[in-house]
Design an enzyme around this catalytic site. Structure first.
Site, PDB file in Angstrom:
ATOM      1  N   LYS A  44      12.302 -13.846 -12.552  1.00  0.00           N
ATOM      2  CA  LYS A  44      11.956 -12.700 -13.404  1.00  0.00           C
ATOM      3  C   LYS A  44      10.905 -13.105 -14.425  1.00  0.00           C
ATOM      4  O   LYS A  44       9.915 -12.430 -14.640  1.00  0.00           O
ATOM      5  CB  LYS A  44      13.235 -12.221 -14.104  1.00  0.00           C
ATOM      6  CG  LYS A  44      13.523 -10.806 -14.140  1.00  0.00           C
ATOM      7  CD  LYS A  44      13.917 -10.061 -12.898  1.00  0.00           C
ATOM      8  CE  LYS A  44      13.214 -10.310 -11.616  1.00  0.00           C
ATOM      9  NZ  LYS A  44      13.756  -9.618 -10.468  1.00  0.00           N
ATOM     10  N   HIS A 104      17.498 -35.955 -10.435  1.00  0.00           N
ATOM     11  CA  HIS A 104      16.996 -36.546  -9.187  1.00  0.00           C
ATOM     12  C   HIS A 104      15.496 -36.324  -9.036  1.00  0.00           C
ATOM     13  O   HIS A 104      14.986 -36.312  -7.914  1.00  0.00           O
ATOM     14  CB  HIS A 104      17.766 -35.968  -7.992  1.00  0.00           C
ATOM     15  CG  HIS A 104      19.222 -36.266  -8.050  1.00  0.00           C
ATOM     16  ND1 HIS A 104      19.727 -37.540  -7.895  1.00  0.00           N
ATOM     17  CD2 HIS A 104      20.280 -35.471  -8.322  1.00  0.00           C
ATOM     18  CE1 HIS A 104      21.049 -37.512  -8.044  1.00  0.00           C
ATOM     19  NE2 HIS A 104      21.405 -36.268  -8.309  1.00  0.00           N
ATOM     20  N   ASN A 153      -1.327   2.076   5.870  1.00  0.00           N
ATOM     21  CA  ASN A 153      -0.493   1.036   5.277  1.00  0.00           C
ATOM     22  C   ASN A 153      -0.003   0.166   6.422  1.00  0.00           C
ATOM     23  O   ASN A 153       0.612   0.665   7.364  1.00  0.00           O
ATOM     24  CB  ASN A 153       0.701   1.699   4.557  1.00  0.00           C
ATOM     25  CG  ASN A 153       1.756   0.690   4.152  1.00  0.00           C
ATOM     26  OD1 ASN A 153       1.458  -0.476   3.939  1.00  0.00           O
ATOM     27  ND2 ASN A 153       2.992   1.139   4.052  1.00  0.00           N
ATOM     28  N   GLY A 154      -0.279  -1.137   6.349  1.00  0.00           N
ATOM     29  CA  GLY A 154       0.148  -2.054   7.407  1.00  0.00           C
ATOM     30  C   GLY A 154      -0.974  -2.994   7.778  1.00  0.00           C
ATOM     31  O   GLY A 154      -1.948  -3.127   7.026  1.00  0.00           O
ATOM     32  N   TRP A 184      -2.964  -2.623  -1.668  1.00  0.00           N
ATOM     33  CA  TRP A 184      -2.602  -4.019  -1.928  1.00  0.00           C
ATOM     34  C   TRP A 184      -3.340  -4.799  -0.848  1.00  0.00           C
ATOM     35  O   TRP A 184      -2.987  -4.728   0.329  1.00  0.00           O
ATOM     36  CB  TRP A 184      -1.092  -4.214  -1.809  1.00  0.00           C
ATOM     37  CG  TRP A 184      -0.607  -5.568  -2.203  1.00  0.00           C
ATOM     38  CD1 TRP A 184      -0.245  -5.977  -3.449  1.00  0.00           C
ATOM     39  CD2 TRP A 184      -0.394  -6.684  -1.332  1.00  0.00           C
ATOM     40  NE1 TRP A 184       0.174  -7.288  -3.413  1.00  0.00           N
ATOM     41  CE2 TRP A 184       0.090  -7.743  -2.135  1.00  0.00           C
ATOM     42  CE3 TRP A 184      -0.566  -6.908   0.031  1.00  0.00           C
ATOM     43  CZ2 TRP A 184       0.409  -9.003  -1.618  1.00  0.00           C
ATOM     44  CZ3 TRP A 184      -0.246  -8.161   0.552  1.00  0.00           C
ATOM     45  CH2 TRP A 184       0.227  -9.191  -0.271  1.00  0.00           C
ATOM     46  N   GLU A 235       7.406 -13.909 -12.722  1.00  0.00           N
ATOM     47  CA  GLU A 235       6.633 -12.826 -12.098  1.00  0.00           C
ATOM     48  C   GLU A 235       6.078 -11.822 -13.111  1.00  0.00           C
ATOM     49  O   GLU A 235       5.055 -11.217 -12.859  1.00  0.00           O
ATOM     50  CB  GLU A 235       7.427 -12.120 -10.993  1.00  0.00           C
ATOM     51  CG  GLU A 235       8.560 -11.265 -11.452  1.00  0.00           C
ATOM     52  CD  GLU A 235       9.287 -10.575 -10.299  1.00  0.00           C
ATOM     53  OE1 GLU A 235       8.633 -10.171  -9.330  1.00  0.00           O
ATOM     54  OE2 GLU A 235      10.524 -10.443 -10.390  1.00  0.00           O
ATOM     55  N   LYS A 288       5.949  -3.849  -4.772  1.00  0.00           N
ATOM     56  CA  LYS A 288       7.414  -3.776  -4.710  1.00  0.00           C
ATOM     57  C   LYS A 288       7.956  -3.872  -3.290  1.00  0.00           C
ATOM     58  O   LYS A 288       8.895  -4.603  -3.037  1.00  0.00           O
ATOM     59  CB  LYS A 288       7.909  -2.494  -5.374  1.00  0.00           C
ATOM     60  CG  LYS A 288       9.419  -2.535  -5.564  1.00  0.00           C
ATOM     61  CD  LYS A 288       9.872  -1.611  -6.642  1.00  0.00           C
ATOM     62  CE  LYS A 288      11.363  -1.737  -6.891  1.00  0.00           C
ATOM     63  NZ  LYS A 288      11.712  -3.004  -7.568  1.00  0.00           N
ATOM     64  N   CYS A 294       0.846  -1.186   0.000  1.00  0.00           N
ATOM     65  CA  CYS A 294       0.000   0.000   0.000  1.00  0.00           C
ATOM     66  C   CYS A 294       0.884   1.240   0.000  1.00  0.00           C
ATOM     67  O   CYS A 294       1.951   1.260   0.593  1.00  0.00           O
ATOM     68  CB  CYS A 294      -0.949   0.106   1.198  1.00  0.00           C
ATOM     69  SG  CYS A 294      -2.118  -1.248   1.299  1.00  0.00           S
ATOM     70  N   ARG A 316       3.486  -0.077  -5.091  1.00  0.00           N
ATOM     71  CA  ARG A 316       3.289  -0.646  -3.751  1.00  0.00           C
ATOM     72  C   ARG A 316       1.946  -1.355  -3.613  1.00  0.00           C
ATOM     73  O   ARG A 316       1.642  -1.936  -2.568  1.00  0.00           O
ATOM     74  CB  ARG A 316       3.359   0.468  -2.705  1.00  0.00           C
ATOM     75  CG  ARG A 316       4.665   1.213  -2.698  1.00  0.00           C
ATOM     76  CD  ARG A 316       4.635   2.318  -1.683  1.00  0.00           C
ATOM     77  NE  ARG A 316       4.592   1.775  -0.337  1.00  0.00           N
ATOM     78  CZ  ARG A 316       5.649   1.492   0.384  1.00  0.00           C
ATOM     79  NH1 ARG A 316       6.853   1.718  -0.086  1.00  0.00           N
ATOM     80  NH2 ARG A 316       5.532   1.014   1.596  1.00  0.00           N
ATOM     81  N   GLU A 332      17.199 -16.568 -10.339  1.00  0.00           N
ATOM     82  CA  GLU A 332      16.747 -15.194 -10.561  1.00  0.00           C
ATOM     83  C   GLU A 332      16.123 -15.048 -11.952  1.00  0.00           C
ATOM     84  O   GLU A 332      15.100 -14.371 -12.121  1.00  0.00           O
ATOM     85  CB  GLU A 332      17.934 -14.229 -10.367  1.00  0.00           C
ATOM     86  CG  GLU A 332      17.652 -12.776 -10.678  1.00  0.00           C
ATOM     87  CD  GLU A 332      16.519 -12.159  -9.866  1.00  0.00           C
ATOM     88  OE1 GLU A 332      16.070 -12.753  -8.884  1.00  0.00           O
ATOM     89  OE2 GLU A 332      16.051 -11.070 -10.264  1.00  0.00           O
TER      90      GLU A 332
HETATM   91  C1  F6R Z   1      11.384  -9.657  -7.527  1.00  0.00           C
HETATM   92  C2  F6R Z   1      11.546  -8.733  -6.425  1.00  0.00           C
HETATM   93  C3  F6R Z   1      11.299  -9.227  -5.051  1.00  0.00           C
HETATM   94  C4  F6R Z   1      12.170  -8.464  -4.024  1.00  0.00           C
HETATM   95  C5  F6R Z   1      11.792  -8.876  -2.603  1.00  0.00           C
HETATM   96  C6  F6R Z   1      12.683  -8.210  -1.590  1.00  0.00           C
HETATM   97  O1  F6R Z   1      11.692  -9.059  -8.742  1.00  0.00           O
HETATM   98  O2  F6R Z   1      11.847  -7.587  -6.626  1.00  0.00           O
HETATM   99  O3  F6R Z   1      11.495 -10.598  -4.953  1.00  0.00           O
HETATM  100  O4  F6R Z   1      13.503  -8.757  -4.270  1.00  0.00           O
HETATM  101  O5  F6R Z   1      10.468  -8.539  -2.353  1.00  0.00           O
HETATM  102  O6  F6R Z   1      12.625  -6.828  -1.693  1.00  0.00           O
HETATM  103  P1  F6R Z   1      13.731  -5.913  -1.055  1.00  0.00           P
HETATM  104  O7  F6R Z   1      14.999  -6.120  -1.804  1.00  0.00           O
HETATM  105  O8  F6R Z   1      13.221  -4.517  -1.187  1.00  0.00           O
HETATM  106  O9  F6R Z   1      13.874  -6.341   0.372  1.00  0.00           O
END
Ligand code: F6R
Length: 604
Positions: free
Chosen positions: A481, A500, A102-103, A76, A484, A599, A2, A27, A477
């Protein structure tokens, strides 16, 4: 999750509130809303508008109202489905007080019950709606002091919150309070701001004050006063943030993510050149540690996994990597090691709580973050900055490669200080990192081959990403990517583990993206590619330029200029970011705002 914004000043409040909110859409983006104080012939009133979906939906509903003060929210969902009723702001019974939150309020059920008994009625399924009702009771009981009413209510809330409150009869003030959710105050000329993070406000000010847990602010047009919830005046320095508004714009690109992918030669260079000043400050006692543990979530966790190999290679220190959400619940009660927390946002609640736990367990704590003044910087003994510039796209790209850069720099400098590597070896690391940045620029110079492969992979429903040793996390990773942002189901695997179990899933409909690096794993990964190809799975191999061996197994390749196998995770990650981006774009996905994600994950 949020995003929240508050504004009071001389501009049309609705335009500032919506404009700033758009910068926080990363967010959360399932619904949004504003509340503005308005004074007219009929007296004072609150204008509240809400909409389901993206902020553009809200924007189309709002008309300029002449208001100069208001609050806004992008959601969110945690409690209650995304709809207009559950969208913030929430108001009290008389529609005089509006709150954005937010929270998560952990004790909301008990509070709701108590309020119901007093005759309060609730419209939404949210935890947040109890807040305006609690303020309503306090306010009417204390003779109409909004600031004190918010203070008393904040003391009663359990869980995490950043709240902003406005009252129709006090159009000259807004009040905000925080506990475990981020909040920053901003000051302009004749106007004041509050928001979840600085990117929302860069257009208006560079002058910021980071609120801390247990603090409350009285925000007026020409003044901002901060106190603790216990009534002590808070006097800390304001911070000048040197990010520009352009850094937080798309700059002609279709999406933030592709802009941020293309920024990597610059962001990597900034991380490398910024290191010199950090290095000077590296405390001596860091080198006295005998063990290291890296703690992070998601993409940052993958950077930590690469870091493990580097710490072990350059310092000889056994290094563990833990997911923040798991580390906290481990049984270790005392740990005498270096604890390194990686978090781009500096606000991921699991990582912050893990850092608190680590301090309790007696560890020396260091954080690596991109955001100056973010919460993690106060929860750890030392902070190193990524210097990547703001990252708006939900899927991390440039901050990941900068995190990797920091792993090389920190581990090699610690290794040198510990006597594990020589000055020549240390110089060699810096030279290889410069070559790595050139390799990244080379990939970005011509993306046509990756775009071709994206056209091929976009039609599959499932894929495997394979790597070994230092490129095993690169595979994880790359898969993250792709899944997501394109919603193609992808699994990252250490190539040796495939036989395995997961090999059973391979068919001609399950492509394999295999990372080949020029090191001691080379023959083995080639063997694994052969195993996949023999079972009919189409293989896209990511190989160093000039490699011819891989042709024996697949003619589908993407090449990278090799800065040395140890450094290859950086250019390979850029290739995999591009592959995911173009596949997602061809599939018409919402790249900067993937479904269900946000994010900054500020809930546990
Ligand atoms: C994926 C992504 C997330 C963040 C995770 C941690 O692309 O960005 O997996 O890496 O939510 O976020 P931070 O680095 O802000 O703690």
């Amino acid at each position: 999750m949020c995003g929240i914004v508050g504004y009071i000043g001389v501009q049309e409040a609705s335009s500032v509130l919506v404009d700033a909110l758009k910068k926080l859409e990363y967010r959360g983006y399932d619904s949004s809303g504003v509340a503005m104080a308005k004074s007219g012939k009929e007296g004072h009133s609150l204008v509240v508008e809400k909409a389901k979906g993206y902020i553009a939906e809200l924007e189309s509903k709002i008309k300029p109202s002449g208001s100069r003060a208001g609050i806004s929210h992008t959601r969110w969902a945690t409690h209650g489905i995304p709809n207009e009723i559950n969208a913030h702001p929430h108001v009290d019974g008389s529609s005089s007080i509006a709150v954005v939150h937010n929270g998560i309020i952990d004790n909301h059920l008990a509070l709701k019950e108590e309020l119901r008994k007093k005759g309060h009625e609730f419209k939404s399924q949210t935890d947040s709606e109890v807040i305006p009702h609690l303020i309503e009771d306090e306010y009417s009981g204390n003779g109409g002091d909004l600031f004190e009413a918010v203070r008393e209510v904040a003391k009663r809330l359990e869980g995490s919150f950043a709240i902003i409150v406005i009252h129709k009869d006090h159009p000259d003030m807004i009040v905000s309070a925080r506990e475990k959710s981020p909040m920053v105050l901003g000051k302009g000329v004749n106007e004041s701001f509050v928001a979840s993070d600085v990117t929302a406000l860069l257009k208006y000010t560079n002058n910021f004050f980071y609120m801390e847990d247990g603090e409350i602010a009285l925000i007026k047009k020409n003044s901002i006063a901060v106190q603790t919830l216990d009534g002590e005046k808070v006097e800390r320095d304001w911070t000048k943030v040197d990010w520009s508004v352009e850094d937080a714009e798309k700059g002609g690109f279709e999406h933030y993510m592709i802009k941020e992918i293309f920024e990597q030669p610059r962001s990597l260079h900034q991380s490398l050149s910024g290191w010199r000043s950090d290095e000077v400050n590296l405390p001596r006692d860091l080198v006295q540690t005998r063990m290291a543990r890296i703690v992070a979530c998601g993409t940052s966790y993958h950077a930590g996994m690469v870091g493990k190999y580097l710490f072990e290679r350059f310092t000889g220190m056994p290094t563990m990597v833990s997911m923040a959400s798991e580390y906290r619940f481990a049984n270790t009660t005392k740990e005498d090691s270096l604890l390194l927390f990686i978090t781009q946002s500096g606000e991921t609640l699991d990582t912050i709580m893990a850092a608190r736990e680590a301090r309790k367990r007696g560890s020396r704590t260091v954080s690596i973050t991109n955001v100056v003044g973010s919460t993690i910087t106060r929860e750890t003994d030392l902070t190193l900055y990524l210097r990547s510039g703001p990252e708006i796209g939900v899927a991390a790209s440039k901050t990941f490669t900068s995190q990797l850069m920091m792993m090389y720099l920190l581990s090699s400098h610690m290794g040198y200080n510990m006597g594990s590597i020589s000055r020549e070896e240390l110089k060699d690391v810096t030279m290889c990192l410069r070559n790595t940045i050139r390799a990244v620029a080379g990939i970005l110079g011509d993306t046509s081959q990756v775009e071709e492969q994206a056209k091929w992979i976009k039609d599959f429903d499932n894929a495997f990403y394979l790597g070994r040793y230092i490129n095993y996390p690169t595979a994880l990773e790359g898969a993250l990517k792709m899944k997501e942002i394109s919603y193609i189901h992808c699994e990252g695997y250490p190539a040796g583990e495939l036989k395995h179990g997961p090999l059973a899933l391979l068919t001609e409909k399950t492509p394999v993206v295999a990372i080949v690096s020029n090191d001691h794993t080379y023959d083995k990964i080639l063997g694994n590619i052969g195993e996949c190809a023999a079972r009919g799975a189409p293989v896209l191999a990511i190989v160093p330029e000039g490699d011819t061996e891989v042709m024996k197994y697949t003619d589908r390749t993407l090449t990278y200029s090799d800065p040395g196998a140890l450094y290859s995770p950086i250019p390979i990650s850029v290739t995999l970011q591009l592959l995911a981006y173009h596949a997602a774009n061809l599939r018409d996905c919402s790249i900067d705002k993937p479904r269900n994600l946000a994010k900054s994950v500020t809930v546990e």
